[in-house]
Motif scaffolding. Sequence first.
Motif: not given
Length: 257
Positions: A116-125
């Motif tokens: 859950g630390m990075n999710d391209p559908s939500y954002g890139i971080y």
Amino acid sequence: MKNQKNFILIMVLILIASVYGNRHRVLTAVTRLTNHETSQIILPSETVKEATVNDEFQAFIEKWKLSGLLPECQTMTTENQDEFVKYFQQFDDLTRNYIILLLQLIAADTTVLGEGMNDPSYGIYLEFCQYCLYDMNQDEIPEFILKTGACEADYMYTVYMVDNDKLVNCGELSGSHASLYTNGSGKFVRYDGHMGVYNIDVSTLEGTTLKTIKIADGVLDYEKNEDYPSLDQYDYGDYNEIMSFNGIPTLFLAAAG
């Protein structure tokens, strides 16, 4: 005669009003377009060349191939461009290249840094990330060791290298209650100890694969006042340099839409 003059005068006034109205509409349209382009710059994911993109930002994204990081139709103001450049200018060239390659893998949904630390559908971080540059294969090009996790219990170490211009995940190790030690030879020892339980192993890089061999493990006998064993006991006493990690500031790129 008088009626004819009045008719001509009226026609002249109508012509003047028509010209002024058209000019006003054109100027209004140009103003709207200008204001839009200076406050909202659309950078497509494939082609990033835009006349309104400032030169420094354009040169930067072309040099480092950053277009793949920008979600399609991502809105970028001039201020956002400046902040984007400033973020990556914090790092030296080698570190910057590793971080950008890592972000591109995240953007392509081929790499996940923790649950859950990075999710391209939500954002890139990037979040809760630290790094260490260490030349494991002694080719004078340091590998990138990434430490992830929000607390000591769930830390992970992942070793990356660049092979044929691509970032390769060589392998990972648990970083839970663990530190890495080296003597500069390219190998490193991972020593974890918590609540009387310890594990010690040594890692090397063979090609693009991280190889790890266990040195020792055990449980302390508190009734005998046992202490955690030293590396001297296993002939690794010269591994006395702890590998330090630098923090990577959080980077968030909101997904398009």
